[in-house]
Motif scaffolding. Structure first.
Motif, PDB file in Angstrom:
ATOM      1  N   VAL A 487       0.840  -1.203   0.000  1.00 33.17           N
ATOM      2  CA  VAL A 487       0.000   0.000   0.000  1.00 33.17           C
ATOM      3  C   VAL A 487       0.872   1.250   0.000  1.00 33.17           C
ATOM      4  CG1 VAL A 487      -1.630   1.365   1.358  1.00 33.17           C
ATOM      5  CG2 VAL A 487      -2.010  -1.095   1.051  1.00 33.17           C
ATOM      6  N   LYS A 488       1.958   1.208   0.746  1.00 28.84           N
ATOM      7  CA  LYS A 488       2.842   2.374   0.836  1.00 28.84           C
ATOM      8  C   LYS A 488       3.572   2.642  -0.478  1.00 28.84           C
ATOM      9  CE  LYS A 488       3.708   1.630   5.770  1.00 28.84           C
ATOM     10  NZ  LYS A 488       4.704   1.188   6.781  1.00 28.84           N
ATOM     11  N   ARG A 489       3.656   1.656  -1.341  1.00 28.55           N
ATOM     12  CA  ARG A 489       4.381   1.810  -2.602  1.00 28.55           C
ATOM     13  C   ARG A 489       3.473   2.252  -3.755  1.00 28.55           C
ATOM     14  NH1 ARG A 489       9.481  -0.571  -2.173  1.00 28.55           N
ATOM     15  NH2 ARG A 489       9.749  -1.802  -0.249  1.00 28.55           N
ATOM     16  N   GLN A 490       2.216   2.497  -3.470  1.00 26.96           N
ATOM     17  CA  GLN A 490       1.282   2.900  -4.517  1.00 26.96           C
ATOM     18  C   GLN A 490       1.375   4.404  -4.759  1.00 26.96           C
ATOM     19  OE1 GLN A 490      -2.931   2.375  -3.666  1.00 26.96           O
ATOM     20  NE2 GLN A 490      -3.325   1.720  -5.783  1.00 26.96           N
ATOM     21  N   TRP A 491       1.343   4.783  -6.035  1.00 25.67           N
ATOM     22  CA  TRP A 491       1.448   6.187  -6.422  1.00 25.67           C
ATOM     23  C   TRP A 491       0.099   6.856  -6.177  1.00 25.67           C
ATOM     24  CZ3 TRP A 491       5.548   8.988  -7.207  1.00 25.67           C
ATOM     25  CH2 TRP A 491       5.469  10.203  -7.885  1.00 25.67           C
ATOM     26  N   ARG A 492       0.063   7.873  -5.279  1.00 22.83           N
ATOM     27  CA  ARG A 492      -1.221   8.449  -4.881  1.00 22.83           C
ATOM     28  C   ARG A 492      -1.184   9.975  -4.864  1.00 22.83           C
ATOM     29  NH1 ARG A 492      -3.911   4.369  -1.825  1.00 22.83           N
ATOM     30  NH2 ARG A 492      -5.547   5.837  -1.280  1.00 22.83           N
ATOM     31  N   ARG A 493      -0.470  10.598  -5.801  1.00 21.21           N
ATOM     32  CA  ARG A 493      -0.483  12.052  -5.896  1.00 21.21           C
ATOM     33  C   ARG A 493      -1.650  12.476  -6.768  1.00 21.21           C
ATOM     34  NH1 ARG A 493       5.407  14.198  -7.480  1.00 21.21           N
ATOM     35  NH2 ARG A 493       4.116  16.036  -7.838  1.00 21.21           N
ATOM     36  N   PRO A 494      -2.652  13.155  -6.216  1.00 20.45           N
ATOM     37  CA  PRO A 494      -3.878  13.452  -6.984  1.00 20.45           C
ATOM     38  C   PRO A 494      -3.657  14.360  -8.174  1.00 20.45           C
ATOM     39  CG  PRO A 494      -3.883  14.582  -4.861  1.00 20.45           C
ATOM     40  CD  PRO A 494      -2.739  13.630  -4.823  1.00 20.45           C
ATOM     41  N   GLU A 495      -2.563  15.134  -8.188  1.00 22.08           N
ATOM     42  CA  GLU A 495      -2.307  15.999  -9.339  1.00 22.08           C
ATOM     43  C   GLU A 495      -1.763  15.218 -10.534  1.00 22.08           C
ATOM     44  OE1 GLU A 495       1.435  16.255  -6.713  1.00 22.08           O
ATOM     45  OE2 GLU A 495      -0.740  16.039  -6.490  1.00 22.08           O
ATOM     46  N   ASP A 496      -1.469  13.937 -10.347  1.00 23.27           N
ATOM     47  CA  ASP A 496      -0.874  13.126 -11.407  1.00 23.27           C
ATOM     48  C   ASP A 496      -1.856  12.038 -11.843  1.00 23.27           C
ATOM     49  OD1 ASP A 496       0.681  11.710 -13.138  1.00 23.27           O
ATOM     50  OD2 ASP A 496       2.373  11.445 -11.772  1.00 23.27           O
ATOM     51  N   ALA A 497      -2.759  12.396 -12.756  1.00 21.21           N
ATOM     52  CA  ALA A 497      -3.769  11.438 -13.213  1.00 21.21           C
ATOM     53  C   ALA A 497      -3.153  10.285 -13.994  1.00 21.21           C
ATOM     54  CB  ALA A 497      -4.814  12.145 -14.073  1.00 21.21           C
ATOM     55  N   TYR A 498      -1.997  10.505 -14.575  1.00 16.84           N
ATOM     56  CA  TYR A 498      -1.341   9.454 -15.356  1.00 16.84           C
ATOM     57  C   TYR A 498      -0.934   8.276 -14.478  1.00 16.84           C
ATOM     58  CZ  TYR A 498       2.441   7.293 -18.106  1.00 16.84           C
ATOM     59  OH  TYR A 498       3.265   6.420 -18.759  1.00 16.84           O
ATOM     60  N   ARG A 499      -0.367   8.551 -13.311  1.00 18.87           N
ATOM     61  CA  ARG A 499       0.181   7.482 -12.470  1.00 18.87           C
ATOM     62  C   ARG A 499      -0.683   7.142 -11.261  1.00 18.87           C
ATOM     63  NH1 ARG A 499       3.864  11.158 -13.784  1.00 18.87           N
ATOM     64  NH2 ARG A 499       5.641  10.569 -15.057  1.00 18.87           N
ATOM     65  N   TYR A 500      -1.620   7.962 -10.904  1.00 15.82           N
ATOM     66  CA  TYR A 500      -2.365   7.758  -9.661  1.00 15.82           C
ATOM     67  C   TYR A 500      -2.991   6.356  -9.633  1.00 15.82           C
ATOM     68  CZ  TYR A 500      -5.456   8.730  -5.723  1.00 15.82           C
ATOM     69  OH  TYR A 500      -6.084   8.703  -4.493  1.00 15.82           O
ATOM     70  N   GLY A 501      -2.650   5.592  -8.607  1.00 16.82           N
ATOM     71  CA  GLY A 501      -3.154   4.237  -8.445  1.00 16.82           C
ATOM     72  C   GLY A 501      -2.197   3.163  -8.900  1.00 16.82           C
TER      73      GLY A 501
END
Length: 652
Positions: A487-501
């Motif tokens: 869970v800690k390794r998941q990309w979760r920056r909301p400004e980055d729709a390309y990588r989020y999730g």
């Protein structure tokens, strides 16, 4: 040249064309065709062996050429532009009545007006109206492209201090590239337009659902900025339709690859992907009962059991042949523990639904073969490969994926049979995995790959299956601890729709789908045990589902495919590789089906887009600013979607 950050659509189109040469599906049949009809009889063994070797060498050479190839640029259309541009009308640009809206322009209106203006230019005429009152400290570089049946048929590029002038000149060049003035009423009139401002990180595609309007593109993807339950329900139905189309109508097995840009299936059927598809069909049947889905699952199981070795003399009995060659009408002489393991998953599930003993007997026979592939320390031999003369060669490399798959299969076999033999065998492999985690931590690799989330998630899933079988609290604690690490390794920056999730070092849709499926299983187990904080796993799945939906072919995202109807619901491999691999769809669907009953009404996740003026100002002031803070795995993006050697992928 494309900016350092953005993957331009022209670049992606070039990769899509090149990928046909490296994907075995390009020369296959179309979905729902019978690939075996009218095929020549199988060749003699020695001839077939030589042909197989030559084919493998040719595939390797094509893949190497593709890896070295540079994306095509303006040179593809330079001659047409030079010859035809003088005949393309050059309209005068006029402002709209009232002078336009200026700073009031938002993202949606900007894209709509951009597409509408380009369409005006393409349509011809003496005058065009431009209401794009946008300024920038940097000149505007505009690229206009046309796509038809997945093929890029036009491209024009131009730069100017004024946006309207840059767009007009680029559109005129696109018309010239497509054939000149005649193209205005033919090719480009029916094409999907893509417009890019690469230096300002802006990209859009002409909408199918809203003709004449623009849809946002982010790195070649149509981003999902709002996720809700109705959208997920629609994608479940579309995914179901896709899976039904990749089932071979004659043999009832399933294709691994559908090369969407060329509308071609490969000429092989794969046992493991047949098993995965049948399992998802059973989940769909549980979600909305449909006897047709149950029938198709049982027919798929018939293909699987037909691929199971019954030869006790050479100790292969119970293993499943990896693939069936539709050209030669025979199985590939290769038995992989992952294929047997995931076949067990499906056979046991079918037995639970139908109570047909044949499925349990086949699963038990496969479990016996898996035990024969174990080493005394609990590690697993990966595969047996047939050699000339009939001998079998053992593939002994250590794979965390295969080890986890075997542990899950043996644990599930114990739960279905209550035979302690399978629990004891599972315990040996569980101890082996637990020792590796104690030594190396939860983030695992193996002889095939560096530490990565896919291998690590198989450790989580398999230990979860073992904990359910044996009730060992120590194992269960390890499951939650390693799931938390993921869970800690998941990309979760909301400004980055390309990588989020997305998970770092998981660059394919298959990997993201599998991680989502595992996290959904952990979430349900957490809820069942009454453990606190289960929503952290649910949130991870929701984030991954959003990511998967923007890798799914739908009306808006199908501009690079030849047959949008055949591709609909398919989850393409990566931004650069637009083929669909069946397990990508199965894993995504399993995660959707596991979670849809847990989701409430209203938006589940929203990723707002920055205001237009702010985005344009940021790009103009510091064009490289958007690169700051990229995840450490972004340097591996060039390798995204490049599956390993045959039989070494996440599901193989």
């Amino acid at each position: 040249m494309p900016s350092a950050r953005a993957l331009s659509i022209a670049t992606l189109a070039a990769f899509a064309a090149l990928s046909c040469g490296a994907t075995s599906g390009c020369d296959g049949c179309r979905p729902s065709e019978d690939p075996a009809a009218g095929k020549p009889a199988a060749a003699a063994s020695a001839t077939a062996s030589a042909a197989e070797g030559a084919e493998r060498a040719e595939r390797a050479e094509r893949a190497e050429r593709r890896a070295r190839a540079l994306p095509a640029g303006d040179d593809r259309f330079a001659a047409q532009i030079a010859a035809n541009l003088p005949r393309v009308p050059d309209p005068a640009i006029q402002a709209p009545e009232g002078g336009g809206v200026g700073a009031e322009l938002d993202n949606g209106a900007f894209r709509d007006r951009t597409i509408a203006f380009v369409r005006q230019v393409i349509a011809g005429g003496d005058k065009v109206t431009c209401d794009l009152a946008l300024s920038s400290k940097r000149p505007f570089r505009a690229v206009v492209m046309g796509f038809q049946e997945g093929k890029q048929i036009a491209r024009g590029e131009a730069s100017d201090a004024g946006l309207c002038v840059a767009l007009k000149d680029a559109a005129r060049r696109a018309v010239a590239a497509a054939g000149g003035a005649a193209a205005m009423t033919s090719a480009l009139a029916g094409a999907r337009l893509v417009v890019e401002l690469p230096d300002h990180h802006e990209s859009m595609v002409e909408s199918v659902e809203r003709p004449g309007k623009g849809v946002e593109l982010v790195e070649g993807l149509v981003p999902v900025r709002v996720l809700d339950k109705p959208l997920l329900a629609r994608r479940i139905e579309e995914g179901k339709g896709y899976l039904l189309r990749v089932i071979d109508p004659r043999h009832k097995g399933v294709h691994k690859y559908y090369h969407a840009p060329a509308d071609r299936l490969e000429r092989e059927l794969h046992t493991i992907y047949t098993a995965s598809t049948a399992l998802t069909l059973l989940k769909l049947h549980a979600y909305k009962p449909d006897e047709r889905l149950l029938r198709l699952a049982t027919e798929a199981a018939g293909f699987m059991m037909g691929m199971q070795s019954r030869e006790a003399r050479d100790r292969t009995a119970g293993g499943f042949f990896y693939a069936f060659d539709l050209e030669r009408e025979r199985p590939e002489r290769r038995l992989v523990v992952g294929t047997a393991s995931k076949s067990i998953f499906t056979l046991l599930e079918l037995h639970g639904v139908t109570k047909d003993k044949r499925y349990l007997e086949s699963a038990v026979l496969a479990a016996e073969w898996l035990i024969s592939m174990q080493r005394p320390d609990g590690s697993v031999r990966s595969a047996l490969t047939g050699q000339e003369g009939g001998a079998w060669k053992v593939q002994g490399k250590d794979s965390t994926l295969y080890t986890g798959q075997v542990l899950s299969a043996l644990s599930r076999t114990y739960r279905a049979t209550n035979n302690k033999k399978y629990l004891d065998a599972a315990a040996r492999t569980a101890d082996y995995l637990l020792a590796r985690i104690a030594e190396k931590g939860c983030f695992l690799g193996d002889d095939y790959r560096k530490p990565n989330p896919i291998s690590s998630s198989w450790a989580v899933q398999s230990l979860l299956d073992f904990a359910k079988a044996g009730g060992d609290q120590r194992v269960e604690q390890t499951v939650f601890r390693c799931a938390d690490d993921l869970v800690k390794r998941q990309w979760r920056r909301p400004e980055d729709a390309y990588r989020y999730g997305r998970w770092q070092r998981s660059l394919s849709s298959s990997g993201s789908g599998w991680l989502a499926e595992v996290m959904s299983e952990v979430y349900h187990h957490c809820r069942k045990k009454g453990t606190e904080g289960c929503d952290r796993y649910k949130d991870a799945v929701v984030a991954a589902i959003r990511l998967l939906l923007q890798y799914t072919y739908g009306p808006e995202s199908s501009f690079v495919v030849k047959n949008p109807q055949a591709a609909a619901g398919g989850v393409f491999w990566s931004v650069r590789d637009r083929y669909v691999r069946t397990d990508s769809v199965c894993h995504a669907m399993n995660a959707y089906l596991n979670m849809i009953g847990e989701l409430g009404d209203g938006p589940l996740l929203t990723l707002p887009e920055r205001p237009l003026a702010e985005r344009m100002a940021l790009a103009a002031e510091a064009p490289g600013a958007a690169d700051a803070g990229l995840p450490e795995d972004e340097g591996e993006e060039a390798a995204a979607g490049q599956p390993g050697p045959k039989g070494e992928d996440a599901d193989d």
